[in-house]
Write a protein that holds these residues in place. Structure first.
Motif, PDB file in Angstrom:
ATOM      1  N   ASP A 242     -38.419  13.636 -65.829  1.00 17.48           N
ATOM      2  CA  ASP A 242     -39.559  12.779 -65.489  1.00 17.48           C
ATOM      3  C   ASP A 242     -39.200  11.303 -65.617  1.00 17.48           C
ATOM      4  O   ASP A 242     -39.546  10.490 -64.747  1.00 17.48           O
ATOM      5  N   ALA A 243     -38.498  10.964 -66.692  1.00 12.96           N
ATOM      6  CA  ALA A 243     -38.089   9.574 -66.888  1.00 12.96           C
ATOM      7  C   ALA A 243     -37.094   9.144 -65.817  1.00 12.96           C
ATOM      8  O   ALA A 243     -37.120   7.995 -65.349  1.00 12.96           O
ATOM      9  N   PHE A 244     -36.223  10.059 -65.425  1.00 12.02           N
ATOM     10  CA  PHE A 244     -35.257   9.750 -64.365  1.00 12.02           C
ATOM     11  C   PHE A 244     -35.977   9.488 -63.046  1.00 12.02           C
ATOM     12  O   PHE A 244     -35.651   8.528 -62.331  1.00 12.02           O
ATOM     13  N   ASP A 245     -36.948  10.326 -62.717  1.00  5.67           N
ATOM     14  CA  ASP A 245     -37.708  10.128 -61.475  1.00  5.67           C
ATOM     15  C   ASP A 245     -38.439   8.791 -61.498  1.00  5.67           C
ATOM     16  O   ASP A 245     -38.562   8.118 -60.462  1.00  5.67           O
ATOM     17  N   THR A 246     -38.943   8.404 -62.663  1.00  8.01           N
ATOM     18  CA  THR A 246     -39.615   7.104 -62.795  1.00  8.01           C
ATOM     19  C   THR A 246     -38.634   5.970 -62.537  1.00  8.01           C
ATOM     20  O   THR A 246     -38.958   4.985 -61.863  1.00  8.01           O
ATOM     21  N   TRP A 247     -37.415   6.108 -63.071  1.00  2.00           N
ATOM     22  CA  TRP A 247     -36.389   5.085 -62.855  1.00  2.00           C
ATOM     23  C   TRP A 247     -36.020   4.996 -61.383  1.00  2.00           C
ATOM     24  O   TRP A 247     -35.882   3.886 -60.836  1.00  2.00           O
ATOM     25  N   VAL A 248     -35.881   6.138 -60.717  1.00  3.60           N
ATOM     26  CA  VAL A 248     -35.558   6.150 -59.287  1.00  3.60           C
ATOM     27  C   VAL A 248     -36.649   5.435 -58.496  1.00  3.60           C
ATOM     28  O   VAL A 248     -36.357   4.604 -57.614  1.00  3.60           O
ATOM     29  N   ALA A 249     -37.911   5.739 -58.806  1.00  8.35           N
ATOM     30  CA  ALA A 249     -39.027   5.097 -58.095  1.00  8.35           C
ATOM     31  C   ALA A 249     -39.020   3.588 -58.308  1.00  8.35           C
ATOM     32  O   ALA A 249     -39.295   2.817 -57.373  1.00  8.35           O
ATOM     33  N   ALA A 250     -38.700   3.164 -59.519  1.00  9.88           N
ATOM     34  CA  ALA A 250     -38.648   1.729 -59.819  1.00  9.88           C
ATOM     35  C   ALA A 250     -37.519   1.052 -59.037  1.00  9.88           C
ATOM     36  O   ALA A 250     -37.677  -0.079 -58.552  1.00  9.88           O
ATOM     37  N   MET A 251     -36.387   1.719 -58.904  1.00 11.64           N
ATOM     38  CA  MET A 251     -35.277   1.166 -58.126  1.00 11.64           C
ATOM     39  C   MET A 251     -35.648   1.098 -56.643  1.00 11.64           C
ATOM     40  O   MET A 251     -35.359   0.104 -55.957  1.00 11.64           O
ATOM     41  N   GLN A 252     -36.289   2.145 -56.140  1.00  6.79           N
ATOM     42  CA  GLN A 252     -36.699   2.159 -54.734  1.00  6.79           C
ATOM     43  C   GLN A 252     -37.722   1.071 -54.438  1.00  6.79           C
ATOM     44  O   GLN A 252     -37.744   0.515 -53.330  1.00  6.79           O
ATOM     45  N   ALA A 253     -38.539   0.742 -55.427  1.00  7.75           N
ATOM     46  CA  ALA A 253     -39.581  -0.278 -55.243  1.00  7.75           C
ATOM     47  C   ALA A 253     -39.017  -1.688 -55.105  1.00  7.75           C
ATOM     48  O   ALA A 253     -39.731  -2.611 -54.711  1.00  7.75           O
ATOM     49  N   THR A 254     -37.725  -1.860 -55.397  1.00  5.63           N
ATOM     50  CA  THR A 254     -37.112  -3.187 -55.270  1.00  5.63           C
ATOM     51  C   THR A 254     -36.610  -3.453 -53.855  1.00  5.63           C
ATOM     52  O   THR A 254     -35.979  -4.493 -53.610  1.00  5.63           O
ATOM     53  N   GLU A 255     -36.871  -2.541 -52.927  1.00  4.43           N
ATOM     54  CA  GLU A 255     -36.408  -2.714 -51.558  1.00  4.43           C
ATOM     55  C   GLU A 255     -36.881  -4.048 -50.990  1.00  4.43           C
ATOM     56  O   GLU A 255     -38.058  -4.405 -51.070  1.00  4.43           O
ATOM     57  N   GLY A 256     -35.956  -4.787 -50.411  1.00  4.63           N
ATOM     58  CA  GLY A 256     -36.279  -6.095 -49.841  1.00  4.63           C
ATOM     59  C   GLY A 256     -36.238  -7.235 -50.834  1.00  4.63           C
ATOM     60  O   GLY A 256     -36.345  -8.409 -50.442  1.00  4.63           O
ATOM     61  N   GLN A 257     -36.076  -6.918 -52.100  1.00  3.40           N
ATOM     62  CA  GLN A 257     -36.036  -7.966 -53.125  1.00  3.40           C
ATOM     63  C   GLN A 257     -34.773  -8.809 -52.952  1.00  3.40           C
ATOM     64  O   GLN A 257     -33.682  -8.281 -52.741  1.00  3.40           O
ATOM     65  N   THR A 258     -34.920 -10.122 -53.047  1.00  2.00           N
ATOM     66  CA  THR A 258     -33.767 -11.006 -52.892  1.00  2.00           C
ATOM     67  C   THR A 258     -34.006 -12.285 -53.676  1.00  2.00           C
ATOM     68  O   THR A 258     -35.050 -12.455 -54.315  1.00  2.00           O
ATOM     69  N   ALA A 259     -33.037 -13.169 -53.653  1.00  4.72           N
ATOM     70  CA  ALA A 259     -33.158 -14.473 -54.295  1.00  4.72           C
ATOM     71  C   ALA A 259     -33.238 -15.536 -53.201  1.00  4.72           C
ATOM     72  O   ALA A 259     -32.602 -15.410 -52.152  1.00  4.72           O
ATOM     73  N   SER A 260     -34.006 -16.586 -53.454  1.00  2.00           N
ATOM     74  CA  SER A 260     -34.229 -17.623 -52.449  1.00  2.00           C
ATOM     75  C   SER A 260     -33.579 -18.941 -52.853  1.00  2.00           C
ATOM     76  O   SER A 260     -33.721 -19.391 -53.998  1.00  2.00           O
ATOM     77  N   LYS A 261     -32.899 -19.575 -51.905  1.00  2.00           N
ATOM     78  CA  LYS A 261     -32.311 -20.886 -52.148  1.00  2.00           C
ATOM     79  C   LYS A 261     -33.382 -21.960 -52.325  1.00  2.00           C
ATOM     80  O   LYS A 261     -33.129 -23.014 -52.909  1.00  2.00           O
TER      81      LYS A 261
END
Length: 356
Positions: A242-261
């Protein structure tokens, strides 16, 4: 003569101490304290093989001492010649058959275990919807860090492998530059990572890592690969499903995340201008980046795999990575950053997290 005997006594003492101290490793890195089914099978095979070899050594030593005592010259006349047994068919048969039997006893369980641990057919099993039923991780070894891709989940991370407990985890192993070797001493292994082909195997993780001293198991490169080979470490975080699935979902939720100049945060803007070309800050994606994925850097156990997880360590690494890991590909990339920018980048990187 006495001086020579004292040296031999010292050597014997050191040999005995080595045997006993070899069992004193920490459970997060010791092969003698396995925390996985594969490691336990390998340890049992090692103990079994060592026991047979020790038995042979004891028997041969006893026979040697008996012959030494029985036929020593001072107990017999100088002209006495003991009974000659050269050409004895009985002895020839004995010392031919016994080694064959011992080799069979050793080889059969070794071959059975080897083929069992090499069976990765389940890696390709799919359910009714065509989804793979087993967790597969693509491991890419690079100078001097590790990349972990979860193809079915569509996520990628680096330096810290996250896996569920109580199930088989399958690995596709390859190298991006030179030969390396993937090894988690407490769990099992090891297996080479090659540039020209993919090696496959599986491991099972029986225990959650949270209760360990550092909260992780330690992984190593077990193949001499360059000047920083000894520092090519990674960490393994084991979670319940269950904790692993939560971690996977959290990683997937970062899709499109980036840093801005254009960010008002100096650390983010500096990172975007100087680091984003090699280091992703989104866990959703595929492998192949020039540098380690930093999406979950704030949740990691170490900086660069070996330094204490702190802002000071990041600053030390960014200012002079060559002093930490000679030969790494980041060397010389950040000499143009000011101390203020390095400090701001360190704050930004430490803030990257997917865990609550």
């Amino acid at each position: 003569m006495m001086k020579g005997l004292k040296k031999w006594r010292l050597f014997s003492l050191l040999a005995v101490m080595t045997v006993f101290l070899s069992a004193c490793g920490e459970n997060y890195i010791s092969t003698l304290k396995p925390a996985g089914a594969v490691g336990k099978q390998q340890l049992n095979l090692l103990i079994f093989s060592t026991s047979i070899m020790a038995l042979v050594v004891v028997v041969v030593s006893v026979l040697y001492l008996l012959a030494f005592v029985k036929f020593r010259r001072k107990k017999q006349d100088e002209n006495y010649i003991p009974k000659q047994v050269e050409g004895s068919h009985t002895l020839e048969v004995i010392w031919t058959v016994i080694p064959i039997i011992l080799l069979l006893i050793l080889s059969v369980p070794t071959l059975v275990t080897t083929y069992k641990l090499g069976d990765v057919a389940a890696m390709e099993h799919v359910d009714e919807d065509g989804n793979k039923t087993a967790l597969t991780v693509n491991v890419t070894a690079k100078l001097y860090w590790w990349e972990f891709e979860y193809p079915e989940q569509g996520i990628v991370t680096a330096q810290e492998l996250v896996v569920p407990t109580d199930e088989k985890v399958y690995f596709n192993l390859k190298a991006a530059d030179v030969k390396h070797s993937f090894w988690i001493p407490s769990i099992g292994g090891k297996m080479d990572t090659n540039v020209e082909n993919v090696n496959k195997f599986y491991l099972e993780f029986d225990e959650e890592s949270q209760g360990l001293k550092d909260g992780v198991f330690y992984g190593k490169c077990a193949e001499l690969c360059g000047p920083s080979h000894a520092l090519m470490d990674f960490k393994v975080k084991t979670l319940d499903r269950d904790a692993f699935d939560t971690w996977v979902a959290a990683m997937q939720a970062t899709e499109g995340q980036t840093a801005s100049k254009d960010s008002t945060d100096l650390g983010e803007a500096t990172f975007a201008a100087n680091c984003l070309g090699c280091h992703a800050v989104s866990g959703a994606g595929a492998s192949g980046a020039m540098g380690p994925n930093l999406t979950a850097f704030g949740d990691r156990n170490r900086v660069a795999g070996v330094l204490e997880h702190s802002k000071d360590s990041i600053e030390t690494w960014v200012k002079n990575p060559e002093s930490i890991k000679p030969g790494n590909l980041m060397t010389g990339a950040y000499g143009k950053l000011s101390d203020e920018e390095v400090s701001a980048v360190a704050d930004y990187i430490m803030s990257l997290s997917v865990e609550d």
